[in-house]
Scaffold this motif. Structure first.
Motif, short mmCIF file in Angstrom:
data_model
loop_
_atom_site.label_atom_id
_atom_site.label_comp_id
_atom_site.label_asym_id
_atom_site.label_seq_id
_atom_site.Cartn_x
_atom_site.Cartn_y
_atom_site.Cartn_z
N THR A 57 0.81 -1.21 0.00
CA THR A 57 0.00 0.00 0.00
C THR A 57 0.84 1.27 0.00
O THR A 57 0.35 2.32 -0.36
CB THR A 57 -0.93 0.03 1.23
OG1 THR A 57 -0.13 -0.02 2.40
CG2 THR A 57 -1.92 -1.12 1.19
N GLY A 58 2.09 1.19 0.44
CA GLY A 58 2.94 2.37 0.51
C GLY A 58 3.45 2.81 -0.85
O GLY A 58 3.51 2.02 -1.79
N ARG A 59 3.77 4.07 -0.94
CA ARG A 59 4.33 4.61 -2.18
C ARG A 59 5.85 4.57 -2.12
O ARG A 59 6.46 4.68 -1.07
CB ARG A 59 3.89 6.06 -2.37
CG ARG A 59 2.41 6.26 -2.57
CD ARG A 59 1.97 5.82 -3.96
NE ARG A 59 0.56 5.99 -4.13
CZ ARG A 59 0.02 6.92 -4.91
NH1 ARG A 59 0.75 7.73 -5.60
NH2 ARG A 59 -1.29 7.01 -5.00
N ILE A 60 6.44 4.45 -3.26
CA ILE A 60 7.89 4.54 -3.41
C ILE A 60 8.23 5.99 -3.68
O ILE A 60 7.60 6.63 -4.53
CB ILE A 60 8.38 3.66 -4.58
CG1 ILE A 60 8.08 2.20 -4.30
CG2 ILE A 60 9.86 3.87 -4.85
CD1 ILE A 60 8.26 1.32 -5.54
N GLN B 160 14.39 6.16 -5.05
CA GLN B 160 14.53 4.85 -5.68
C GLN B 160 15.43 4.92 -6.91
O GLN B 160 16.17 3.98 -7.20
CB GLN B 160 13.15 4.31 -6.07
CG GLN B 160 13.16 2.90 -6.58
CD GLN B 160 13.54 1.90 -5.50
OE1 GLN B 160 13.24 2.09 -4.32
NE2 GLN B 160 14.21 0.82 -5.89
N LEU C 141 3.11 11.48 -7.29
CA LEU C 141 3.10 10.02 -7.38
C LEU C 141 3.87 9.37 -6.23
O LEU C 141 3.57 8.23 -5.86
CB LEU C 141 3.64 9.57 -8.74
CG LEU C 141 2.70 9.93 -9.89
CD1 LEU C 141 3.37 9.70 -11.23
CD2 LEU C 141 1.41 9.15 -9.81
N SER C 142 4.82 10.09 -5.66
CA SER C 142 5.55 9.57 -4.49
C SER C 142 4.83 9.89 -3.18
O SER C 142 5.19 9.35 -2.14
CB SER C 142 6.96 10.17 -4.44
OG SER C 142 7.73 9.79 -5.57
N LYS C 143 3.84 10.78 -3.27
CA LYS C 143 3.13 11.27 -2.06
C LYS C 143 4.11 11.88 -1.07
O LYS C 143 4.09 11.58 0.12
CB LYS C 143 2.28 10.18 -1.42
CG LYS C 143 1.05 9.84 -2.24
CD LYS C 143 -0.01 9.22 -1.36
CE LYS C 143 -1.28 9.00 -2.13
NZ LYS C 143 -2.16 10.12 -2.14
N HIS C 144 4.98 12.78 -1.58
CA HIS C 144 5.89 13.48 -0.69
C HIS C 144 5.09 14.29 0.32
O HIS C 144 4.20 15.05 -0.06
CB HIS C 144 6.81 14.43 -1.48
CG HIS C 144 7.86 13.71 -2.25
ND1 HIS C 144 8.43 14.26 -3.38
CD2 HIS C 144 8.48 12.52 -2.07
CE1 HIS C 144 9.33 13.43 -3.85
NE2 HIS C 144 9.38 12.36 -3.08
#
Length: 149
Positions: free
Chosen positions: A2-5, A10, A143-146
């Motif tokens: 469920t977590g974002r990269i 990465q 998209l990384s949900k910073h």
């Protein structure tokens, strides 16, 4: 899963290339005679359109440091409805929006026509590059949900 990269962490080489691009774009804008305030207004408007909280936080601070008044920051989302922005800023904002939403051909043509009236060729190119670059950073952060800290 469920977590974002955090794609910047990465793939650091790719992210570093994007940072280098943004540094070149910043120099291009300065060489074209665009004030830092204009660059930050473009960064903020594009980040508003993309819903990027992280970039809005970063570039609001940068805009304040560059000298953009809080009043203008507060009405940036409605820049067309106020006289608080110069013709150069208005042309840059319209071009940045057209760059962010390139499928709206009519808006793109209108923005480009306005830009040709106010901006030099170097400034038009610089504004488009600023918008392209912040759009890329927006995608990375959204998209990384910073998180905004």
């Amino acid at each position: 899963m469920t977590g974002r990269i955090f794609i910047d962490k990465q793939s650091p080489k790719a992210y570093h290339a994007l940072v280098q691009t943004s540094e070149a774009v910043r120099t291009t804008a300065a060489d074209a005679g665009l004030e830092r305030t204009v660059v930050e207004l473009v960064n903020l408007r594009v980040s508003q359109l993309n819903g990027c909280a992280f970039c809005l936080d970063v570039h609001t601070k940068a805009a304040v440091r560059a000298g953009v008044e809080t009043r203008r920051l507060g009405v940036l989302a409605a820049w067309r409805d106020t006289a608080l922005f110069s013709p150069l800023e208005r042309a840059a904002l319209a071009l940045a929006e057209a760059t962010t939403h390139p499928t709206d051909a009519d808006a793109q043509e209108a923005a480009y026509a306005e830009a040709r009236e106010v901006l030099t060729d170097d400034q038009i190119s610089a504004v488009v590059w600023v918008a392209v670059t912040i759009n890329a950073f927006n995608r990375v952060s959204v998209l990384s949900k910073h998180p905004v800290r």
